[in-house]
Design an enzyme around this catalytic site. Sequence first.
Site, PDB file in Angstrom:
ATOM      1  N   ASN A  12       0.884  -1.173   0.000  1.00  0.00           N
ATOM      2  CA  ASN A  12       0.000   0.000   0.000  1.00  0.00           C
ATOM      3  C   ASN A  12       0.919   1.219   0.000  1.00  0.00           C
ATOM      4  O   ASN A  12       1.464   1.585   1.037  1.00  0.00           O
ATOM      5  CB  ASN A  12      -0.889  -0.027   1.259  1.00  0.00           C
ATOM      6  CG  ASN A  12      -1.683   1.249   1.432  1.00  0.00           C
ATOM      7  OD1 ASN A  12      -1.784   2.059   0.504  1.00  0.00           O
ATOM      8  ND2 ASN A  12      -2.248   1.433   2.620  1.00  0.00           N
ATOM      9  N   TRP A  13       1.075   1.787  -1.162  1.00  0.00           N
ATOM     10  CA  TRP A  13       2.033   2.905  -1.290  1.00  0.00           C
ATOM     11  C   TRP A  13       1.548   4.178  -0.595  1.00  0.00           C
ATOM     12  O   TRP A  13       2.318   5.097  -0.391  1.00  0.00           O
ATOM     13  CB  TRP A  13       2.279   3.211  -2.770  1.00  0.00           C
ATOM     14  CG  TRP A  13       3.203   2.275  -3.469  1.00  0.00           C
ATOM     15  CD1 TRP A  13       3.589   1.024  -3.070  1.00  0.00           C
ATOM     16  CD2 TRP A  13       3.886   2.528  -4.711  1.00  0.00           C
ATOM     17  NE1 TRP A  13       4.455   0.473  -3.987  1.00  0.00           N
ATOM     18  CE2 TRP A  13       4.640   1.386  -5.007  1.00  0.00           C
ATOM     19  CE3 TRP A  13       3.900   3.598  -5.603  1.00  0.00           C
ATOM     20  CZ2 TRP A  13       5.438   1.285  -6.154  1.00  0.00           C
ATOM     21  CZ3 TRP A  13       4.672   3.510  -6.748  1.00  0.00           C
ATOM     22  CH2 TRP A  13       5.441   2.366  -7.024  1.00  0.00           C
ATOM     23  N   LYS A  14       0.251   4.233  -0.292  1.00  0.00           N
ATOM     24  CA  LYS A  14      -0.346   5.467   0.256  1.00  0.00           C
ATOM     25  C   LYS A  14      -0.012   6.630  -0.691  1.00  0.00           C
ATOM     26  O   LYS A  14       0.110   6.411  -1.897  1.00  0.00           O
ATOM     27  CB  LYS A  14       0.127   5.708   1.691  1.00  0.00           C
ATOM     28  CG  LYS A  14      -0.080   4.459   2.561  1.00  0.00           C
ATOM     29  CD  LYS A  14       0.037   4.706   4.029  1.00  0.00           C
ATOM     30  CE  LYS A  14      -0.178   3.392   4.768  1.00  0.00           C
ATOM     31  NZ  LYS A  14      -0.224   3.547   6.221  1.00  0.00           N
ATOM     32  N   HIS A  99      -9.666   1.575   4.530  1.00  0.00           N
ATOM     33  CA  HIS A  99      -8.406   1.728   5.278  1.00  0.00           C
ATOM     34  C   HIS A  99      -8.655   2.687   6.444  1.00  0.00           C
ATOM     35  O   HIS A  99      -9.432   3.640   6.314  1.00  0.00           O
ATOM     36  CB  HIS A  99      -7.313   2.268   4.357  1.00  0.00           C
ATOM     37  CG  HIS A  99      -5.967   2.228   5.008  1.00  0.00           C
ATOM     38  ND1 HIS A  99      -5.560   3.185   5.902  1.00  0.00           N
ATOM     39  CD2 HIS A  99      -4.952   1.328   4.914  1.00  0.00           C
ATOM     40  CE1 HIS A  99      -4.338   2.874   6.333  1.00  0.00           C
ATOM     41  NE2 HIS A  99      -3.954   1.745   5.744  1.00  0.00           N
ATOM     42  N   GLU A 101      -7.049   5.064   7.556  1.00  0.00           N
ATOM     43  CA  GLU A 101      -6.791   6.482   7.255  1.00  0.00           C
ATOM     44  C   GLU A 101      -7.994   7.100   6.534  1.00  0.00           C
ATOM     45  O   GLU A 101      -8.303   8.274   6.731  1.00  0.00           O
ATOM     46  CB  GLU A 101      -5.496   6.606   6.437  1.00  0.00           C
ATOM     47  CG  GLU A 101      -4.273   6.336   7.317  1.00  0.00           C
ATOM     48  CD  GLU A 101      -3.055   5.786   6.602  1.00  0.00           C
ATOM     49  OE1 GLU A 101      -2.997   5.844   5.355  1.00  0.00           O
ATOM     50  OE2 GLU A 101      -2.155   5.269   7.293  1.00  0.00           O
ATOM     51  N   GLU A 171      -5.769  -4.515  10.391  1.00  0.00           N
ATOM     52  CA  GLU A 171      -4.717  -3.529  10.607  1.00  0.00           C
ATOM     53  C   GLU A 171      -5.011  -2.745  11.884  1.00  0.00           C
ATOM     54  O   GLU A 171      -5.785  -1.772  11.851  1.00  0.00           O
ATOM     55  CB  GLU A 171      -4.652  -2.557   9.434  1.00  0.00           C
ATOM     56  CG  GLU A 171      -4.321  -3.212   8.109  1.00  0.00           C
ATOM     57  CD  GLU A 171      -3.687  -2.227   7.137  1.00  0.00           C
ATOM     58  OE1 GLU A 171      -2.602  -2.519   6.640  1.00  0.00           O
ATOM     59  OE2 GLU A 171      -4.268  -1.151   6.901  1.00  0.00           O
ATOM     60  N   GLY A 177       2.233   2.444  10.712  1.00  0.00           N
ATOM     61  CA  GLY A 177       3.210   3.516  10.557  1.00  0.00           C
ATOM     62  C   GLY A 177       3.924   3.888  11.847  1.00  0.00           C
ATOM     63  O   GLY A 177       4.622   4.896  11.906  1.00  0.00           O
ATOM     64  N   SER A 215       3.086  -2.021  10.410  1.00  0.00           N
ATOM     65  CA  SER A 215       4.513  -2.133  10.709  1.00  0.00           C
ATOM     66  C   SER A 215       5.094  -3.517  10.404  1.00  0.00           C
ATOM     67  O   SER A 215       5.950  -4.020  11.134  1.00  0.00           O
ATOM     68  CB  SER A 215       4.798  -1.732  12.154  1.00  0.00           C
ATOM     69  OG  SER A 215       4.452  -0.362  12.360  1.00  0.00           O
ATOM     70  N   GLY A 237       4.850   1.285   4.740  1.00  0.00           N
ATOM     71  CA  GLY A 237       6.189   1.871   4.594  1.00  0.00           C
ATOM     72  C   GLY A 237       7.208   0.958   3.920  1.00  0.00           C
ATOM     73  O   GLY A 237       7.971   1.405   3.054  1.00  0.00           O
TER      74      GLY A 237
HETATM   75  P1  PGA Z   1       2.645   0.356   7.651  1.00  0.00           P
HETATM   76  O1  PGA Z   1       1.202   0.604   6.990  1.00  0.00           O
HETATM   77  O2  PGA Z   1       3.153  -0.951   7.113  1.00  0.00           O
HETATM   78  O3  PGA Z   1       3.470   1.534   7.212  1.00  0.00           O
HETATM   79  O4  PGA Z   1       2.435   0.307   9.127  1.00  0.00           O
HETATM   80  C1  PGA Z   1       0.304  -0.440   6.739  1.00  0.00           C
HETATM   81  C2  PGA Z   1      -0.976   0.091   6.137  1.00  0.00           C
HETATM   82  O5  PGA Z   1      -1.456   1.157   6.580  1.00  0.00           O
HETATM   83  O6  PGA Z   1      -1.555  -0.524   5.211  1.00  0.00           O
END
Ligand code: PGA
Length: 260
Positions: A12-14, A99, A101, A171, A177, A215, A237
């Site tokens: 997931n590049w965000k 997600h 976010e 998640e 993150g 993470s 990440g």
């Molecule tokens: P992260 O993000 O690996 O940077 O913790 C995971 C995600 O939000 O899909």
Amino acid sequence: MSNQRSKLVVGNWKMHGRLAPNVALLQGVARGAQALPQDVRVGVCVPYPYFAQAQALLGGSRVAWGAQDVSAHEQGAYTGEVAAGMIADFEATYAIVGHSERRAYHGESPELVAAKTQRALAAGLTPIVCVGETLDERESGATECVVGAQLNAVLVVLSADEAARIVVAYEPVWAIGTGKSATSEQAQQVHAFLRARLAAKGAQVADVPLLYGGSVKPENAAELFRQNDIDGGLIGGAALKEGDFLAICAAAAAAADVAG
Ligand code: PGA
């Protein structure tokens, strides 16, 4: 002992990436993925403007591509939104929905996430439905209540056959993150709960891929992926670094190998 299901690792590049540096990352991941066994599937969910680039550079490779969100509407006067059919036009496979976010910063309700899941399925995409609790919710003992309600909101609008075509990602919000992953025991416990909820929807839903996200790194991936109900990962990440992402894919391959 791990399970017999194949593994899936999705990046997931965000809101990361630029046209020029994407080339090396996409080509590197495509090249590295060639060495993976068939029972490991790989995908990357890139920002919308890079779909054509992903299609051009990943087409014919082992790496699928997808979106990080999708509109709940089929088409129309919805400025700024992107329809599932548009995503499918670029031969995408996946669409992340719900997600944390999006739920936190864009006020996405469980019902909206459910509608997005339906749109993705109708366009032939595989929705990756994200669920997860905040730290407060975990500490107050509400984890199963929260993730159960998030998953149920989606399952109630789907037939069993449709539900069998989704992917679910657990998640925990406090692990995203932050560098602080859930332990493999914590993750497995929630995954077993989610698996039971899926199985209650129908026999064909029981084996829906259940990804862990939050993470995930090369150092903790193997231990997480060895858990009975963890079928792979949704990687934030670490998906932006070719070496780390491929090392996580290799950990999935090793876990799948133990199962086989
Ligand atoms: P992260 O993000 O690996 O940077 O913790 C995971 C995600 O939000 O899909």
